[in-house]
Design an enzyme around this catalytic site. Structure first.
Site, PDB file in Angstrom:
ATOM      1  N   GLU A 170       0.803  -1.228   0.000  1.00 12.32           N
ATOM      2  CA  GLU A 170       0.000   0.000   0.000  1.00 12.32           C
ATOM      3  C   GLU A 170       0.840   1.284   0.000  1.00 12.32           C
ATOM      4  O   GLU A 170       0.631   2.198   0.784  1.00 12.32           O
ATOM      5  CB  GLU A 170      -0.955  -0.013   1.199  1.00 12.32           C
ATOM      6  CG  GLU A 170      -1.885  -1.208   1.182  1.00 12.32           C
ATOM      7  CD  GLU A 170      -2.774  -1.319   2.419  1.00 12.32           C
ATOM      8  OE1 GLU A 170      -2.680  -0.445   3.302  1.00 12.32           O
ATOM      9  OE2 GLU A 170      -3.558  -2.278   2.500  1.00 12.32           O
ATOM     10  N   ASN A 212       1.937  -5.272  -3.148  1.00 16.12           N
ATOM     11  CA  ASN A 212       0.534  -5.535  -2.818  1.00 16.12           C
ATOM     12  C   ASN A 212      -0.182  -4.216  -2.540  1.00 16.12           C
ATOM     13  O   ASN A 212       0.332  -3.364  -1.818  1.00 16.12           O
ATOM     14  CB  ASN A 212       0.487  -6.438  -1.571  1.00 16.12           C
ATOM     15  CG  ASN A 212      -0.896  -6.982  -1.275  1.00 16.12           C
ATOM     16  OD1 ASN A 212      -1.508  -7.614  -2.131  1.00 16.12           O
ATOM     17  ND2 ASN A 212      -1.385  -6.754  -0.071  1.00 16.12           N
ATOM     18  N   HIS A 249     -10.625  -5.708  -2.626  1.00 15.92           N
ATOM     19  CA  HIS A 249     -11.713  -5.479  -1.679  1.00 15.92           C
ATOM     20  C   HIS A 249     -12.777  -4.681  -2.434  1.00 15.92           C
ATOM     21  O   HIS A 249     -12.643  -3.467  -2.606  1.00 15.92           O
ATOM     22  CB  HIS A 249     -11.234  -4.684  -0.468  1.00 15.92           C
ATOM     23  CG  HIS A 249     -10.223  -5.392   0.370  1.00 15.92           C
ATOM     24  ND1 HIS A 249     -10.558  -6.404   1.238  1.00 15.92           N
ATOM     25  CD2 HIS A 249      -8.880  -5.233   0.489  1.00 15.92           C
ATOM     26  CE1 HIS A 249      -9.466  -6.830   1.864  1.00 15.92           C
ATOM     27  NE2 HIS A 249      -8.434  -6.140   1.414  1.00 15.92           N
ATOM     28  N   GLU A 278      -6.499 -10.527  -1.271  1.00 13.61           N
ATOM     29  CA  GLU A 278      -7.327 -10.244  -0.096  1.00 13.61           C
ATOM     30  C   GLU A 278      -8.800 -10.114  -0.481  1.00 13.61           C
ATOM     31  O   GLU A 278      -9.515  -9.240   0.006  1.00 13.61           O
ATOM     32  CB  GLU A 278      -6.842  -8.957   0.597  1.00 13.61           C
ATOM     33  CG  GLU A 278      -5.389  -9.001   1.009  1.00 13.61           C
ATOM     34  CD  GLU A 278      -4.940  -7.745   1.754  1.00 13.61           C
ATOM     35  OE1 GLU A 278      -5.808  -6.981   2.237  1.00 13.61           O
ATOM     36  OE2 GLU A 278      -3.721  -7.528   1.864  1.00 13.61           O
ATOM     37  N   ASP A 280     -12.557  -9.892  -0.955  1.00 14.10           N
ATOM     38  CA  ASP A 280     -13.885  -9.953  -0.356  1.00 14.10           C
ATOM     39  C   ASP A 280     -14.791  -9.002  -1.123  1.00 14.10           C
ATOM     40  O   ASP A 280     -14.336  -8.028  -1.725  1.00 14.10           O
ATOM     41  CB  ASP A 280     -13.892  -9.657   1.155  1.00 14.10           C
ATOM     42  CG  ASP A 280     -13.131  -8.414   1.562  1.00 14.10           C
ATOM     43  OD1 ASP A 280     -13.122  -7.430   0.792  1.00 14.10           O
ATOM     44  OD2 ASP A 280     -12.538  -8.407   2.652  1.00 14.10           O
TER      45      ASP A 280
END
Length: 491
Positions: A170, A212, A249, A278, A280
């Site tokens: 990030e 990432n 996400h 990750e 979702d």
């Protein structure tokens, strides 16, 4: 990810405002009513087994504190084959005091995974968030050294054991700038990400090294382009980066977009793997889950998918977000069935990645013309001396520009001299040399126009993007530039 309480920045980051959560919670109730209770009509009955049919993994994030929950571990063990520690390998967990490492929680997850036959992704080594207090108080060269020491300490402990590390997490800013995030690490100098990757490569040469980030899923967004440009630059300059992690996400402020596949393809074309790290989806849309999986399956270098949690009740977003594949009671949701069916419908033997598909047939003879320059691969002054470095030159029909491709993957000139790499690292010159059968004289000629050395896996490259007469040729990390693309024109 996986913080017990979301800081204000996380609310801005993913748009998890009360109104949105409330609306998603209502969707979760509807989603529960739509759950499919019968098994998917599938060749394989678990996510991991279904993904393995196409050579991929399907993983989840695990929290050490939940390893005593039998339902949780039963589902995780049955369904997933790649494990990421939710928080236990982050900076604050592994180095609570400077120079004093604590791997107890991370080891608990690692040992559980390995004992159950699973691989582990490492998350994460250099990040502006979840830094212990001692690190937050540092700046400049002192902080830079602390980052290096942390990477060495953690990777040294797990050396040879971790499949892939999220080396940097990030580092790019949200919004329209496409630039770096202002952080204490960024303020140590713009080269900090490169330093982190080079440190990691030396600390554990066997691990894949990943960048990432979140909100780099939509190809049209400036943040995505910023990260893409960094990866392209790293590949061009030989900085050791092997994969890009798309956190994925998805929510109403960062929704799934149909250009997601373009994003995956574009990163993969730079010569890196893409891992969905990750995943979702707030509301748990079965259709969106299937779209994400199918987009990954469509790109050979998309090597695996990790969902961020096992059950809705384990999600960092809260159970009401209904963002995962199992409900709070451990039941499979409609999204689970859509994912399983997508994985089972994957082509187990897909066409190779077009960026690495050999297309030149043995026996072809002619000029090799640079796409960027329009000039041809040329032996200077028609020399026949071993070690003569090749160049670009105006195309003509003379014998010093007539190249033949053999069944042994050699590229020959004059019949007995081979296109030869004088080394296996970035910048090694490309020359002619008497053919002797070595891998440094074997080349893959690919459908994207690249010519890749079998020994080095590096591309035939015009030095410094040169296009003029006399530009010398070398091998260099493949990055997709036109100075690395060639057309073979029959003489």
């Amino acid at each position: 990810m996986g913080l017990k309480a979301l800081p204000s920045s996380a609310y801005e980051r993913f748009g998890v405002l009360r109104g949105i959560v409330g609306a998603v919670g209502a969707l979760g109730i509807v989603g529960a009513a739509l759950m499919v209770s019968v098994p998917a009509d599938a060749a394989e009955s678990t996510l991991a087994a279904a993904a393995q049919q196409s050579g991929r993994y399907f993983g989840t994030a695990i929290a050490a504190g939940k390893l005593g929950d039998q339902q949780y571990t039963t589902i995780a063990n049955r369904e997933f084959d790649m494990i990421t520690a939710e928080n236990e390998m982050k900076i604050d967990a592994t180095e609570p005091n400077r120079g004093q490492f604590n791997f107890s929680a991370g080891d608990r997850i690692y040992n559980w995974a390995v004992q159950n036959g699973k691989r582990v992704r490492g998350h994460t080594l250099a990040w502006h968030n979840q830094q212990p207090g001692w690190m937050q108080s540092l700046s400049g060269g002192n902080l830079r050294q602390a980052m290096i020491d942390h990477i060495n300490g953690v990777m040294g402990h797990y050396r040879g054991k971790i499949y892939a590390w999220d080396v940097v997490n990030e580092a790019y800013a949200d919004g329209n700038s496409g630039g770096r995030r202002d952080s204490n690490l960024q303020r140590t100098g713009n080269d900090w990400i490169e330093v982190a990757f080079r440190t990691a490569a030396a600390a554990d040469p066997s691990a894949k090294l990943c960048y990432n980030d979140y909100n780099i899923d939509n190809w049209s967004w400036a943040k995505t382009q910023g990260v893409y440009n960094m990866v392209r630059d790293f590949k061009q300059r030989g900085v050791p980066i092997h994969c890009v992690g798309l956190q994925s996400h998805f929510n109403s402020n960062s929704p799934y977009n149909s250009n997601y596949r373009t994003t995956i393809q574009s990163f993969a074309a730079l010569g890196v793997d893409v891992q969905i790290t990750e995943l979702d989806i707030q509301g748990g849309s079965a259709t969106t889950y299937a779209n994400v999986v199918n987009d990954c399956l469509a790109v050979p270098r998309c090597t695996g998918i990790t969902v961020w949690g096992v059950r809705d009740s384990d999600s960092w977003l809260g159970a009401g977000a209904s963002a995962l594949l199992f409900d709070g009671n451990g039941n499979k949701k409609a999204a689970y069935n859509s994912v399983l069916n997508a994985l089972n419908n994957a082509d187990p033997d897909p066409d190779p990645d077009p960026t690495t598909t050999p297309t030149q047939t043995p026996g072809t003879v002619g000029q090799i013309r640079g796409v960027a320059s329009g000039r041809c691969v040329d032996v200077p002054n028609a020399s026949t001396a071993d070690g003569t470095q090749l160049q670009l030159w105006d195309c003509h029909s003379n014998s010093n520009q007539q190249w033949s491709y053999t069944s042994a993957q050699e590229i020959r000139v004059y019949g007995n001299k081979c296109l030869d790499a004088a080394g296996s690292g970035n910048g090694a010159r490309v020359q002619i040399y008497s053919c002797w059968g070595g891998n440094n004289q074997k080349w893959r000629v690919n459908s994207d126009g690249s010519i890749v050395g079998v020994q080095s896996n590096l591309c035939l490259d015009a030095v410094n993007n040169g296009t003029g007469n006399g530009t010398q040729l070398q091998i260099y990390s493949c990055w997709g530039g036109d100075n690395q693309k060639w057309s073979w024109n029959r003489g």
